[in-house]
Every structure is written in structure tokens, then in C-alpha cells.
Design an enzyme around this catalytic site. Structure first.
Site, mmCIF file in Angstrom:
data_model
loop_
_atom_site.group_PDB
_atom_site.id
_atom_site.type_symbol
_atom_site.label_atom_id
_atom_site.label_comp_id
_atom_site.label_asym_id
_atom_site.label_seq_id
_atom_site.Cartn_x
_atom_site.Cartn_y
_atom_site.Cartn_z
ATOM 1 N N LYS A 1 0.806 -1.230 0.000
ATOM 2 C CA LYS A 1 0.000 0.000 0.000
ATOM 3 C C LYS A 1 0.836 1.276 0.000
ATOM 4 O O LYS A 1 0.499 2.244 -0.705
ATOM 5 C CB LYS A 1 -0.946 0.010 1.204
ATOM 6 C CG LYS A 1 -2.036 -1.041 1.153
ATOM 7 C CD LYS A 1 -2.935 -0.935 2.372
ATOM 8 C CE LYS A 1 -4.022 -2.001 2.356
ATOM 9 N NZ LYS A 1 -4.945 -1.879 3.500
ATOM 10 N N ASP B 1 -9.759 2.727 2.441
ATOM 11 C CA ASP B 1 -9.707 2.078 3.747
ATOM 12 C C ASP B 1 -10.251 2.968 4.856
ATOM 13 O O ASP B 1 -10.952 2.493 5.767
ATOM 14 C CB ASP B 1 -8.269 1.675 4.093
ATOM 15 C CG ASP B 1 -7.824 0.399 3.414
ATOM 16 O OD1 ASP B 1 -8.698 -0.437 3.078
ATOM 17 O OD2 ASP B 1 -6.607 0.222 3.216
#
Length: 284
Positions: A74, A110
Site C-alpha cells: 500500500k 480504507d
């Protein structure tokens, strides 16, 4: 069945991570595609860290339309994108890629997913002390969400590598108005502070958690990981009467936002939730 949708015009999406074989994202997105009769397919790819850039650019060359990015890629993904959303840049991590107009566009869903999932918990009982375990890409999204939801709280960060935790603390303290909203906490400090919300972002085993954390008070414990059974972290919290929640709802909500970015269509979350919970044998 998925194979019914594989044609000469099928568009392809997927998830890159390492490991990724446990991922429930294919269930989520393929259920949504089938429910909406969209001729697309979503598949997982195990990608070693040293191969991630090659894999990402290969996906773009193959005409894949979009990707989810998970552990451990990420933070690396942020620097490989041609454009990055404000939220992803603020968080310092990308979990969603859109390939568009020969560009790699990065987003982070997220934080949205965590914020939405948190609404299913008893957040009214959260006081001024919040603890985040971990300092990776998932922790960054959680910190960003909590900083926006609870700007008057004290948000503590604990990580086995103190240097990485300190960088996260400095990063977010420079972002939010309240001074020292985020604080580095040591193992000894954790023995005296009472927390009402503890969020675990570390994929690890129970022996790495101090049970004393849950003995001094009660509150809400969230693990952003998900499994058929309670994670070791949640089992320990549950033993001491804490409200517990895993990452399944966060996964669903972040997936819904990724889906909208790719297709410009709302995910049928109720139908997907039923399929997801049925797949893992969990009751709604």
C-alpha cells in the site's frame, strides 16, 4: 457462475498483495458484478514485494481496469501512481488503483471503510484515550479516520518499531489542527493508560498482545483483519467483556467505494453482505 461472464468483452479487476490467497475480495466483487449483470471478473494475484512495480505496470499494459492493493504494497503503491487522491496522499497509502487514460490513478478507500464500519460499534462510550496497534498502511488509514472522527481525543500509536510509529505520529500531528492529537506510546505507558477503543492493524498472534490491556477497563476492540473465527486479539478482548468487531464490515465498505470508483455504479451491499456472510458461515 463466474465462468458465465468470461467473454471476449469481459473487463478484468483484481487484488495484488502477498500473501493474498485468503482474500475475500473476489467473493465481494464477483458477487456484485453478477448481481448487476456486469460482464467483469475479479481475481487475486500473489505478488512479491520486489516484483510489485513490474506487476502493476504489467496490469496496466494488459488493459486491466482496476486493482485493490493490500499488504505489503500500500505504501509503495503511493509512489508508483501518476495521480493520487488527496485522501490517499494524506494517509500515505494507496489501496485502490484505477487505470484510466494511460494513467495509474491511486485512491484510498480504507479510511472510509473503517469509518463506516465503526458506526456499527458502540462509539458513544469512547473517551479521550484511543490506541492503534501498528504503523503500516492499514494503521495510517485508521489514524486518518479516527483523527477526523474524534479530533478532541488522544490517539496513541504503538508499534514494535518505534521509529516507524514516530514517523506516523509526526505525519498526522502536522495534518490535524489539535496539537499533539497523536502520541507515541511505549509498552510501559500502556500498563497505566486506560483505553476505551483499541484498534489492531498488526497481523500477528496472541502472544504479542499484553492481556493487561483489557483488564484495566472495558471498551471496544477492533481488529481490521478478518477470519471465520475471532482473531487471537479479539478472543483476548472478548474474554474481558470488551465489545469486539473484526474487519469484515470495513472490508465490505472499502470494497463498495472501490467498486464505485471503477464502475461508477453503487455496489449492492445488502446482497453482497448476504453472500459474504454465507460464504464464511457467519450469521447476519
Amino acid at each position: 457462475m463466474i465462468n458465465d461472464w468470461i467473454t471476449g468483452t469481459t473487463t478484468l479487476y483484481g487484488i495484488m498483495g502477498y500473501p493474498v490467497s485468503h482474500s475475500l475480495s473476489p467473493i465481494i466483487h464477483n458477487t456484485a458484478f453478477q448481481h448487476l449483470k456486469i460482464t467483469s471478473c475479479y481475481v487475486p494475484w500473489n505478488v512479491f514485494p520486489e516484483k510489485f512495480e513490474t506487476a502493476l505496470r504489467g496490469a496496466q499494459a494488459l488493459g486491466i481496469k482496476g486493482l485493490n492493493i493490500t499488504i505489503p504494497h500500500k505504501e509503495t503503491a503511493l509512489y508508483l501512481c501518476d495521480t493520487v487522491s488527496d485522501e490517499a496522499r494524506s494517509i500515505g497509502a494507496v489501496n485502490t488503483i484505477v487505470f484510466s487514460e494511460n494513467l495509474i490513478r491511486g485512491y484510498n478507500t480504507d479510511a472510509y471503510g473503517f469509518s463506516q464500519a465503526l458506526q456499527t460499534c458502540n462509539i458513544d462510550q469512547i473517551n479521550n484515550n484511543i490506541l492503534i496497534l501498528g504503523a503500516g498502511g492499514g494503521a495510517r488509514a485508521v489514524a486518518y479516520a479516527l483523527g477526523n472522527l474524534f479530533p478532541e481525543s488522544a490517539i496513541f500509536i504503538s508499534n514494535r518499531t518505534a521509529e516507524k510509529a514516530n514517523k506516523l505520529v509526526e505525519h498526522f500531528n502536522n495534518m490535524f489542527v489539535k496539537k499533539n492529537l497523536f502520541k507515541l506510546v511505549t509498552a510501559s505507558d500502556m500498563k497505566t493508560i486506560q483505553f476505551s477503543l483499541v484498534v489492531n492493524t498488526i497481523p500477528t498472534q496472541s502472544e504479542h498482545f499484553d492481556e493487561q490491556l483489557f483488564k484495566r477497563s472495558t471498551g471496544t476492540a477492533i481488529d481490521i483483519a478478518y477470519s471465520i473465527n475471532d482473531t487471537p486479539f479479539l478472543s483476548m478482548a472478548k474474554k474481558h467483556q470488551w465489545i469486539i468487531s473484526d474487519g469484515l464490515e470495513m472490508l465490505l465498505f472499502q470494497a463498495a467505494q472501490s467498486f464505485k470508483l471503477w464502475t461508477n455504479v453503487d455496489m449492492p451491499t445488502d446482497a453482497v453482505r448476504r453472500a459474504l456472510y454465507s460464504y464464511i458461515g457467519r450469521r447476519l
